[in-house]
Design an enzyme around this catalytic site. Sequence first.
Site, PDB file in Angstrom:
ATOM      1  N   PHE A   9      42.288  40.423  41.569  1.00  0.00           N
ATOM      2  CA  PHE A   9      42.712  41.456  42.502  1.00  0.00           C
ATOM      3  C   PHE A   9      43.169  40.494  43.857  1.00  0.00           C
ATOM      4  CE2 PHE A   9      42.289  43.396  46.748  1.00  0.00           C
ATOM      5  CZ  PHE A   9      42.666  44.705  46.660  1.00  0.00           C
ATOM      6  N   GLU A  10      44.480  40.751  44.373  1.00  0.00           N
ATOM      7  CA  GLU A  10      44.901  40.339  45.534  1.00  0.00           C
ATOM      8  C   GLU A  10      45.809  41.270  46.083  1.00  0.00           C
ATOM      9  OE1 GLU A  10      46.719  36.797  44.055  1.00  0.00           O
ATOM     10  OE2 GLU A  10      45.307  35.409  44.818  1.00  0.00           O
TER      11      GLU A  10
END
Length: 450
Positions: free
Chosen positions: A337-338
């Site tokens: 996740f970014e």
Amino acid sequence: MAGSTRYLRYILFAFVALVVIFFISSSSSAVPGADHLQSATDLLKGQGSLWKGTGSSSSSSPAADDALGDKAASDAKPILDSGAVNSAVPQHTEASSAPSQQSSSPNPYSGSLGGQNVLPGKPAPGERMNATFVTLARNSDVWEISRSIRQVEDRFNHNYNYDWVFLNDADFDDTFISVTTALTSGRTRYGKIDSEHWGFPSFIDQEKAKKVREDMHERKIIYGDSISYRHMCRYESGFFFRHPLLLEYEWYWRVEPSIELFCDVAYDPFKFMADSKKKYSFVLSLYEYVETIPTLWDSVKGFMKQHPEHIVENNSMEFLSDDGGNTYNHCHFWSNFEIGNLNWLRSKAYVDFFDHLDQDGGFFYERWGDAPVHSIAAGLMLDKSEIHFFNDIAYYHVPFTHCPTGEQTRLDLKCHCNPKDNFDWNGYSCTKRFFEMHKTPMPEGYEKEQ
Ligand SMILES: Nc1nc2c(ncn2[C@@H]2O[C@H](COP(=O)(O)OP(=O)(O)O)[C@@H](O)[C@H]2O)c(=O)[nH]1
Ligand SMILES: [Mg+2]
């Protein structure tokens, strides 16, 4: 005489009965709705011709054709003749649904949204950022990424309709493209990765790299023997943001196969990042598997020495090291996740950092992951105020969950995660360190989740 009178009475009675029967049968057409009445045979014939056009089983059954005794039915087109289905439907509707002309439950959304892929829900008001989702995937990931897309769309993007860029080292196949296009509310774009960005650089000693893989295989290090996993880590570390499709955007949100979003995302995180001057963000943090990065920090120290101009003063060294930078404590933000800024990744500082690490060869001579690479870069080259922890984005990637701390937040955002599964305050998470570094109080209720 009496006998002939009796015969006459019988004849008269029969005549009257015939007249009455005649009268009833001729006047029946005046019964309201009688035009629409059909015998059981008529109904069967009607359905038979409908089935004929839509399925192979009935048309391939001579017994059924014979039973219907209908030439037209047996001449009907064999399968999937949508014309036959459609032409039959209005007749059925007309015959049975005059009262439904006054629709009791109109679709409030019909016509208001335009695009055929748009899920129910009004587009959120306000401007959109120059942003896209980005997914690196293989064709075989199609069903796993579909689950992720559906959740991202349901929880957020059906109101925002941001684009989605898919990248692959091979050509995407028709199934991948059609399934993912159908699931997304924004534009979908499919890019093939340049072989220069997905392969061994010329300076890598192939024999040495092979020995490392064999050794890691024996030591049972996860993905230790995989070449493609190393190409993937190197690509995510140094190239995805330079893909021609991504050059058009300023912001990205990385999505991997089989992730889950447990809560509504009730605002635009891209806009939040831009408005609050953030460049990088995370939801989960943890300690890296030491065996995969034994010399990464040596390479980082070499970079710091060579490029002191890229190290910012108010950095997050405290998050990365417990001894002022001498050794790495292995804390990193989990990069599956970014949400981040692509211009930062394309900056001279970041590209110099990646090039330095790449030259040291650890993507192949060890198994450096893109998570510690991105995290160390963010920790040293961004002001610590530019890194954001999204407590309110609830997320799962096997095997860890981030479930927002704070009961009211979870209720407000219609979360379906179990707060007991939250990893943040577990001893293997580094998120507490992040709060300590910022000297900000832990989110309310965190003690109950420890
Ligand atoms: N095109 C392509 N994508 C890959 C390859 N290997 C991994 N990926 C993608 O890279 C991301 C990370 O891989 P994943 O298997 O989830 O690794 P993990 O999360 O570290 O276990 C996912 O989005 C995968 O779909 C590959 O060989 N080719
Ligand atoms: Mg993954």
